[in-house]
Design an enzyme around this catalytic site. Structure first.
Site, mmCIF file in Angstrom:
data_model
loop_
_atom_site.group_PDB
_atom_site.id
_atom_site.type_symbol
_atom_site.label_atom_id
_atom_site.label_comp_id
_atom_site.label_asym_id
_atom_site.label_seq_id
_atom_site.Cartn_x
_atom_site.Cartn_y
_atom_site.Cartn_z
ATOM 1 N N ASN A 295 -13.336 -24.093 29.449
ATOM 2 C CA ASN A 295 -12.706 -23.496 30.635
ATOM 3 C C ASN A 295 -11.384 -24.193 30.965
ATOM 4 O OD1 ASN A 295 -12.319 -21.843 32.841
ATOM 5 N ND2 ASN A 295 -13.775 -22.902 34.165
ATOM 6 N N GLU B 90 -12.351 -20.699 25.376
ATOM 7 C CA GLU B 90 -11.571 -20.578 26.612
ATOM 8 C C GLU B 90 -10.629 -21.774 26.775
ATOM 9 O OE1 GLU B 90 -12.276 -18.577 31.004
ATOM 10 O OE2 GLU B 90 -13.993 -19.400 29.930
ATOM 11 N N ASP C 180 -19.441 -18.764 22.875
ATOM 12 C CA ASP C 180 -19.792 -18.119 24.135
ATOM 13 C C ASP C 180 -19.958 -16.634 23.843
ATOM 14 O OD1 ASP C 180 -19.974 -17.010 26.629
ATOM 15 O OD2 ASP C 180 -18.176 -17.954 27.439
ATOM 16 N N HIS D 68 -19.671 -24.431 31.786
ATOM 17 C CA HIS D 68 -20.576 -24.273 30.645
ATOM 18 C C HIS D 68 -21.011 -25.646 30.143
ATOM 19 C CE1 HIS D 68 -19.649 -19.935 29.556
ATOM 20 N NE2 HIS D 68 -18.647 -20.221 30.374
#
Length: 253
Positions: free
Chosen positions: A9, A34, A146, A244
């Site tokens: 992220n 990400e 993911d 995550h």
């Protein structure tokens, strides 16, 4: 060989945590999702980490959006190549080809909104066709990343198990099921068949993570020969810098 997947992220926001995690966990291969950065925007603190070869499919599609990375520890593989596959969209995929296996790191689209939901289903179909082609060549496969789909009801906390919600729809689950029907094993679930509290992502609600109101959407899928070489799997719940948790598998190759 320890192989891990982690949606971080944002690599710039997570650069310190990532460096500490790499040093403490020492994965042989790590797929990062990400990343939210173009290759030239990767922080020097990560780009200069010694002991790993680094490959990036950066956020060229849209600034600060998507992006994946692949880190390979020096000495873990004698030879390999890395590529962005032809079906890739939105900087979501990296593929590593080694003599022992082909590893596909993926950040599947979330699919919010009708237009992007169609993109998600098309991406999953293209990914399945790519894997089927590799299997036809006799390749062993590791698919990890993911997945952005909770495959079964056990993979999402009951408080969020809402029919029709993105990530739970019949078409999405069928698309992931089609991948498994190729012969892939959802190894983390297979080794924890009855655990109802096994989650890897938590929404940004107050105390959602503390109460474990999560989803299991970060997955590792293996062909049967590789599944038979698994000596352990783990969800790193101690690493809390991202929304995550890292997920890893250990293979005795």
């Amino acid at each position: 060989m320890k192989i891990a997947t982690w949606n971080i992220n944002g690599i710039r926001a997570r650069q310190e945590a990532l460096a500490v995690w790499l040093e403490s966990r020492k994965p042989d291969i790590a797929v990062l999702e990400e990343v939210k950065a173009r290759e030239e925007e990767i922080p020097e603190s990560i780009a200069s980490i010694e002991g790993y070869r680094k490959f990036w499919n950066g956020s060229s599609f849209k600034k600060g959006y998507s992006g994946v990375g692949l880190l390979v520890r020096d000495g873990s593989l004698d030879e390999f190549t890395c590529e962005v596959p032809p079906f890739d969209i939105e900087n979501r995929t990296l593929v590593l080809h080694a003599p022992q296996f082909t590893l596909i790191g993926t950040y599947v689209p979330r699919g919010d909104g009708a237009e992007h939901y169609a993109v998600k289903l098309r991406y999953l179909a293209d990914l399945k066709a790519f894997i089927a082609g590799l299997l036809a060549e006799g390749r062993e496969i590791i698919l990890l990343g993911d997945i952005n789909v909770a495959l079964r009801d056990i993979d999402v906390h009951r408080s969020q198990n809402k029919p029709g919600a993105t990530g739970l729809r019949t078409e999405e689950r069928a698309a992931i099921g089609a991948h498994l029907e190729l012969g892939l094993h959802d190894i983390v679930r297979e080794l924890n068949p009855d655990r109802k509290d096994l989650f890897t992502w938590w929404p940004n609600w107050k105390f959602a993570r503390e109460r474990n109101l999560g989803w299991r959407i970060d997955c590792i899928y293996l062909t049967p020969a590789l599944a038979g070489k698994v000596s352990g799997v783990s969800v790193d719940l101690d690493e809390k810098s991202s929304d995550h948790a890292p997920v890893s598998v250990e293979l005795s190759l």
